[in-house]
Motif scaffolding. Structure first.
Motif, mmCIF file in Angstrom:
data_model
loop_
_atom_site.group_PDB
_atom_site.id
_atom_site.type_symbol
_atom_site.label_atom_id
_atom_site.label_comp_id
_atom_site.label_asym_id
_atom_site.label_seq_id
_atom_site.Cartn_x
_atom_site.Cartn_y
_atom_site.Cartn_z
ATOM 1 N N GLU A 155 0.837 -1.204 0.000
ATOM 2 C CA GLU A 155 0.000 0.000 0.000
ATOM 3 C C GLU A 155 0.875 1.258 0.000
ATOM 4 O O GLU A 155 1.363 1.707 1.038
ATOM 5 N N ARG A 156 1.063 1.817 -1.200
ATOM 6 C CA ARG A 156 1.937 2.987 -1.327
ATOM 7 C C ARG A 156 1.405 4.202 -0.562
ATOM 8 O O ARG A 156 2.165 4.910 0.089
ATOM 9 N N MET A 157 0.118 4.451 -0.669
ATOM 10 C CA MET A 157 -0.442 5.641 -0.044
ATOM 11 C C MET A 157 -0.255 5.617 1.470
ATOM 12 O O MET A 157 0.063 6.645 2.090
ATOM 13 N N GLU A 158 -0.419 4.434 2.067
ATOM 14 C CA GLU A 158 -0.234 4.314 3.518
ATOM 15 C C GLU A 158 1.203 4.657 3.909
ATOM 16 O O GLU A 158 1.449 5.346 4.907
ATOM 17 N N ASN A 159 2.159 4.195 3.106
ATOM 18 C CA ASN A 159 3.574 4.472 3.389
ATOM 19 C C ASN A 159 3.875 5.966 3.303
ATOM 20 O O ASN A 159 4.583 6.524 4.153
ATOM 21 N N LEU A 160 3.361 6.609 2.268
ATOM 22 C CA LEU A 160 3.638 8.028 2.079
ATOM 23 C C LEU A 160 2.970 8.879 3.153
ATOM 24 O O LEU A 160 3.537 9.879 3.608
ATOM 25 N N LYS A 161 1.782 8.481 3.558
ATOM 26 C CA LYS A 161 1.115 9.204 4.641
ATOM 27 C C LYS A 161 1.893 9.052 5.950
ATOM 28 O O LYS A 161 1.935 9.978 6.769
ATOM 29 N N LEU A 162 2.517 7.900 6.115
ATOM 30 C CA LEU A 162 3.355 7.676 7.292
ATOM 31 C C LEU A 162 4.546 8.644 7.277
ATOM 32 O O LEU A 162 4.901 9.230 8.311
ATOM 33 N N VAL A 163 5.158 8.838 6.103
ATOM 34 C CA VAL A 163 6.284 9.766 5.978
ATOM 35 C C VAL A 163 5.833 11.185 6.299
ATOM 36 O O VAL A 163 6.514 11.925 7.035
ATOM 37 N N VAL A 164 4.692 11.582 5.753
ATOM 38 C CA VAL A 164 4.160 12.923 6.021
ATOM 39 C C VAL A 164 3.881 13.106 7.511
ATOM 40 O O VAL A 164 4.182 14.161 8.096
ATOM 41 N N LYS A 165 3.322 12.091 8.138
ATOM 42 C CA LYS A 165 3.032 12.164 9.566
ATOM 43 C C LYS A 165 4.314 12.344 10.376
ATOM 44 O O LYS A 165 4.356 13.110 11.356
ATOM 45 N N ALA A 166 5.379 11.643 9.959
ATOM 46 C CA ALA A 166 6.670 11.777 10.638
ATOM 47 C C ALA A 166 7.219 13.192 10.483
ATOM 48 O O ALA A 166 7.767 13.776 11.424
ATOM 49 N N LEU A 167 7.090 13.751 9.281
ATOM 50 C CA LEU A 167 7.559 15.117 9.045
ATOM 51 C C LEU A 167 6.784 16.117 9.895
ATOM 52 O O LEU A 167 7.356 17.060 10.466
ATOM 53 N N LYS A 168 5.488 15.916 9.985
ATOM 54 C CA LYS A 168 4.642 16.815 10.778
ATOM 55 C C LYS A 168 4.959 16.715 12.272
ATOM 56 O O LYS A 168 4.916 17.711 13.001
ATOM 57 N N ALA A 169 5.284 15.497 12.711
ATOM 58 C CA ALA A 169 5.635 15.318 14.121
ATOM 59 C C ALA A 169 6.944 16.038 14.440
ATOM 60 O O ALA A 169 7.126 16.584 15.531
ATOM 61 N N LEU A 170 7.845 16.040 13.456
ATOM 62 C CA LEU A 170 9.151 16.670 13.642
ATOM 63 C C LEU A 170 9.055 18.194 13.513
ATOM 64 O O LEU A 170 9.652 18.934 14.290
ATOM 65 N N ARG A 171 8.311 18.644 12.499
ATOM 66 C CA ARG A 171 8.149 20.068 12.230
ATOM 67 C C ARG A 171 6.687 20.341 11.848
ATOM 68 O O ARG A 171 6.321 20.309 10.667
ATOM 69 N N PRO A 172 5.819 20.621 12.831
ATOM 70 C CA PRO A 172 4.378 20.801 12.580
ATOM 71 C C PRO A 172 4.064 21.890 11.552
ATOM 72 O O PRO A 172 3.010 21.835 10.897
ATOM 73 N N GLN A 173 4.953 22.869 11.395
ATOM 74 C CA GLN A 173 4.665 23.972 10.493
ATOM 75 C C GLN A 173 4.861 23.626 9.017
ATOM 76 O O GLN A 173 4.441 24.386 8.132
ATOM 77 N N LEU A 174 5.486 22.485 8.713
ATOM 78 C CA LEU A 174 5.732 22.110 7.317
ATOM 79 C C LEU A 174 4.422 21.856 6.576
ATOM 80 O O LEU A 174 3.548 21.128 7.059
ATOM 81 N N ASP A 175 4.300 22.446 5.395
ATOM 82 C CA ASP A 175 3.122 22.226 4.544
ATOM 83 C C ASP A 175 3.452 21.092 3.566
ATOM 84 O O ASP A 175 3.988 21.315 2.481
ATOM 85 N N VAL A 176 3.174 19.871 3.972
ATOM 86 C CA VAL A 176 3.474 18.696 3.145
ATOM 87 C C VAL A 176 2.222 17.837 2.998
ATOM 88 O O VAL A 176 1.452 17.690 3.950
ATOM 89 N N HIS A 177 2.030 17.296 1.791
ATOM 90 C CA HIS A 177 0.904 16.387 1.595
ATOM 91 C C HIS A 177 1.179 15.446 0.431
ATOM 92 O O HIS A 177 2.038 15.712 -0.417
#
Length: 373
Positions: free
Chosen positions: A125-147
């Motif tokens: 499931e590619r989408m699940e993996n990419l959402k996991l990466v985005v979630k990690a980025l947001k946890a590290l830097r909440p202000q990042l605009d990533v999707h």
């Protein structure tokens, strides 16, 4: 902070991998996070192949983290002459590699992170993996605009691509890998991913150009190590596994039997260039000689990276037809490679009459033909 695995854990993994036909299994239930200690693109791609071919993922998942020294990596069905500037790669000593997965061409350096998610094909499931990466980025830097987009890219600030995706689906096992731009050299990236070759016609899978940006540009305080740690933490929490990263040496035959043969195969000309889908070249170039300009037309069909048919059209009075014919005959069947063409031209030059004028014209023609490669 993610803790590196101890030597004891590494030896435990080594023992597991030595078990015949056991495949790669985690030392804890549910999954394993591995990071390569190598920055060699061929070794790291070989690890992907090895894990895909050997592991049993029925009850676990694996995340493989890796970074490369400067390299351009093309997809399984791509044409390197169409995708990048091979002359510039040679000048800068940047490696060219072909993946076993599909997808487009990417530039790697130590400012770029690579992530490979291994699962069974059913759980892929590619989408699940990419959402996991985005979630990690947001946890590290909440202000990042990533999707994540519908094309399975990750965008920064709604317009800049910071991650691209490719995958390989086997009969029972699958992997999805993606990149993450942290602080890559964007000048080199844009230069090497721009093909200078004209008149190519190919059915190979083309890359889709995109505007890119480094995460570092939005937050200079970020580092690749911070991003790797955050992604490993998020992956561990998501799959409820141990968050420690196991370091692995891609050259260790004791842990990865047969790995060096896989690495060598990925470096061969037959794999990197010879797997290119058939294509044709129809182009013209100008030769300037003693104040006059000569138009030369070249047509070639290339199959498996070798010149299948070749025609060079130039005025008879400029070079004896027999010499031009010998060059065409020698090129036919040879690799589309400047080194091989140089060797052929040097050999044929020895057969030419001792005429300085003729030798100068011959060398000029051959130098221009090599520029097509």
């Amino acid at each position: 902070m993610v803790l590196r695995s101890s030597l004891k854990n590494y030896l435990q993994l080594s023992c597991i991998l030595r078990t015949p036909k056991a495949g790669l299994r985690s030392t804890t239930s549910g999954g394993l996070i591995i990071q390569s200690i190598s920055n060699d693109v061929y070794q790291n791609l070989a690890v992907e192949d090895w894990i895909h071919d050997h592991m049993n993922l029925e009850n676990q998942q694996v995340l493989f983290l890796w970074r490369n020294s400067p390299a351009v990596v093309i997809g399984r069905h791509q044409n390197p002459w169409q995708e990048c500037n091979l002359r510039l790669l040679r000048q800068k000593n940047i490696k060219l590699a072909r993946r076993r997965s599909g997808g487009g061409t990417v530039y790697h350096d130590l400012g770029n992170i690579n992530l490979t998610f291994f699962t069974t094909r059913k759980k892929y499931e590619r989408m699940e993996n990419l959402k996991l990466v985005v979630k990690a980025l947001k946890a590290l830097r909440p202000q990042l605009d990533v999707h994540v987009t519908d094309r399975y890219d990750i965008l920064l600030d709604r317009q800049y691509k910071i991650s691209g995706t490719a995958a390989k689906l086997g009969r029972a096992t699958a992997y999805h890998h993606c990149t993450l731009l942290c602080n890559a050299d964007k000048f080199v990236l844009s230069s090497v991913l721009k093909s200078p070759y004209k008149g190519l016609k190919s059915n190979a899978t083309p890359s889709v150009p995109a505007s890119v940006k480094n995460l570092f540009e939005d937050d200079p305080g970020l580092t690749c190590e911070m991003l790797l740690g955050a992604i490993a933490e998020e992956y561990a929490m998501h799959h409820q596994i141990d968050h420690r990263i196991t370091l692995i040496n891609p050259a260790d035959e004791a842990v990865l039997p047969g790995i060096n043969d896989k690495t060598k195969e990925l470096q061969t000309w037959e794999w990197v260039y010879g797997k290119t889908p058939k294509f044709s070249v129809s182009t013209c170039f100008n030769m300037v000689y003693k104040g006059s300009v000569l138009d030369v037309k070249v047509d070639m069909d290339v199959k498996h990276g070798r010149i299948e048919t070749c025609n060079i059209d130039l005025p008879e009075q400029w070079l004896p037809p027999v010499l031009c014919s010998e060059l065409v005959k020698s090129l036919t069947g040879s690799k589309l490679c400047p080194n091989e063409t140089t060797a052929l031209a040097t050999t044929l030059l020895r057969l030419c009459p001792q005429d300085d004028e003729l030798h100068s014209r011959w060398n000029l023609l051959c130098e221009n033909v090599k520029m097509l490669m």
